[in-house]
Design a protein around this motif. Sequence first.
Motif, PDB file in Angstrom:
ATOM      1  N   THR A  56       3.850 -40.788   9.818  1.00 48.34           N
ATOM      2  CA  THR A  56       3.032 -42.014   9.404  1.00 48.34           C
ATOM      3  C   THR A  56       3.958 -43.240   9.467  1.00 48.34           C
ATOM      4  O   THR A  56       3.696 -44.211  10.159  1.00 48.34           O
ATOM      5  N   LEU A  90       5.249 -43.810  12.901  1.00 47.14           N
ATOM      6  CA  LEU A  90       4.146 -44.659  13.927  1.00 47.14           C
ATOM      7  C   LEU A  90       4.280 -46.270  13.374  1.00 47.14           C
ATOM      8  O   LEU A  90       4.051 -46.883  14.095  1.00 47.14           O
ATOM      9  N   ALA A 123       5.246 -37.781  16.104  1.00 52.69           N
ATOM     10  CA  ALA A 123       4.341 -38.538  15.418  1.00 52.69           C
ATOM     11  C   ALA A 123       3.347 -39.139  16.235  1.00 52.69           C
ATOM     12  O   ALA A 123       1.918 -38.981  16.038  1.00 52.69           O
ATOM     13  N   LEU A 124       3.561 -39.184  17.694  1.00 51.04           N
ATOM     14  CA  LEU A 124       2.487 -39.519  18.762  1.00 51.04           C
ATOM     15  C   LEU A 124       1.420 -38.582  19.000  1.00 51.04           C
ATOM     16  O   LEU A 124       0.340 -38.891  19.054  1.00 51.04           O
ATOM     17  N   ARG A 183      -0.757 -37.827  16.254  1.00 52.63           N
ATOM     18  CA  ARG A 183      -1.639 -39.028  15.956  1.00 52.63           C
ATOM     19  C   ARG A 183      -2.676 -38.900  17.025  1.00 52.63           C
ATOM     20  O   ARG A 183      -4.040 -39.050  16.801  1.00 52.63           O
ATOM     21  N   ASP A 230      -6.904 -38.332  16.755  1.00 48.00           N
ATOM     22  CA  ASP A 230      -7.756 -39.525  17.417  1.00 48.00           C
ATOM     23  C   ASP A 230      -8.659 -38.931  18.476  1.00 48.00           C
ATOM     24  O   ASP A 230      -9.842 -39.521  18.443  1.00 48.00           O
ATOM     25  N   TRP A 260      -9.942 -44.145  22.130  1.00 43.80           N
ATOM     26  CA  TRP A 260      -8.741 -44.536  21.742  1.00 43.80           C
ATOM     27  C   TRP A 260      -7.868 -45.504  22.507  1.00 43.80           C
ATOM     28  O   TRP A 260      -7.312 -46.320  21.869  1.00 43.80           O
ATOM     29  N   ALA A 315      -4.959 -48.660  17.725  1.00 42.87           N
ATOM     30  CA  ALA A 315      -3.913 -47.341  17.725  1.00 42.87           C
ATOM     31  C   ALA A 315      -3.287 -47.537  19.234  1.00 42.87           C
ATOM     32  O   ALA A 315      -2.109 -47.144  19.453  1.00 42.87           O
TER      33      ALA A 315
END
Lengths: 213, 213
Positions: free
Chosen positions: B32, B35, B76-77, B80, B84, B107, B112
């Motif tokens: 988190t 990001l 991280a990406l 995420r 999503d 998305w 984001a």
Amino acid sequence: MSEESADNGATSPAAPRPTVGRGEKVRAAVLTAALAELADVGYAALTMDGVAHRAGVHKTTVYRRWKDRDGLILDALTGRIAGDIPIPDTGTVDGDLRALARGLAAWLDSPAGAAVLTVMLSDAVRAPGVAELRAGIFADRLRRAEPVVVRAVGRGELPPGTDPAEVIKNLAAPLYFRALITGEPVDDHAADRAARAVLAAARHGGLAGPAEA
Amino acid sequence: MSEESADNGATSPAAPRPTVGRGEKVRAAVLTAALAELADVGYAALTMDGVAHRAGVHKTTVYRRWKDRDGLILDALTGRIAGDIPIPDTGTVDGDLRALARGLAAWLDSPAGAAVLTVMLSDAVRAPGVAELRAGIFADRLRRAEPVVVRAVGRGELPPGTDPAEVIKNLAAPLYFRALITGEPVDDHAADRAARAVLAAARHGGLAGPAEA
């Protein structure tokens, strides 16, 4: 007249047409200079004065012909891309879509195409005008390419109600996607696959306009 | 242990699962933070130390879990994005492709998604690693989404030989194209059109693998 300096190439093999007048040559010199300036300093830092200096013309020559820098950049890019990616008329929708896709793929894979994409997308955060520019460039491409689909519908190769803009966008999208996202090769093979997919979709009503959706 | 500071939210409603251990919570906190750091400073300026500081953990905690910053950013990406854009299993290829496209559209249209795209593409010129990162993110998406197509072929909804990767790429491409090039809305309507086009192409052999090409 300060525009004289742009006419130096008048007798070069690159500009042999006798019908091209001085005004047209100056215009071409400014547009070429704008592209070079764009590549060197980027979208955000480009100025009309910088372009005039590079083209070897007085800045009033540039201001007289273009309202603002975004208009100048749009003219420069659409003109260049139109020259780089000719609109085919092979007589069949299959041949036309394939040729169009191959032309786009070759352009995206060329230094010129890569430079345009890089400038257009890398400056996107800082320069709000670049989004309109990008949309303007693609709108120009659509205007030029849509007759390919209109002709195909006229010949009965694609069903009535096929949306020309949808066909062209769906033809271009997978190639941009490779260039911008996956990094896969953008070549004739990719172009042929894009053409095949869009043709299958269009023939079976997958690219009909909103009324048919 | 310096990781204690990441456990402050252990009793908050946001992390109610008793099965999530401390290690998993620290990992989530670091991802988190990565990001948030990415959004703030951009890809090129992001450091492992900066992420550790933002997560409230010691930097050795980060270095122990991730080999380098690109690995951390990729984790991280992809994590995420996977959260999503869930992979649907509606029972029909039509329902699955539509749900997948709508998830991607939502998305891309969200803060984001826009932030990820902006970071990924705006830094592309200066940071060579970003191209591999972008390809890595999409490879992860393909791995997750391809079963949708495999199941459809298994049910006989799509012809044998349909290339799952081609289907997913051709579904995503028109939506990215809108977001990145034309600036048209990226919404449910655009998603449904993308699903309809890719389904028509796939059903009629337009997205077969290389052997069938």
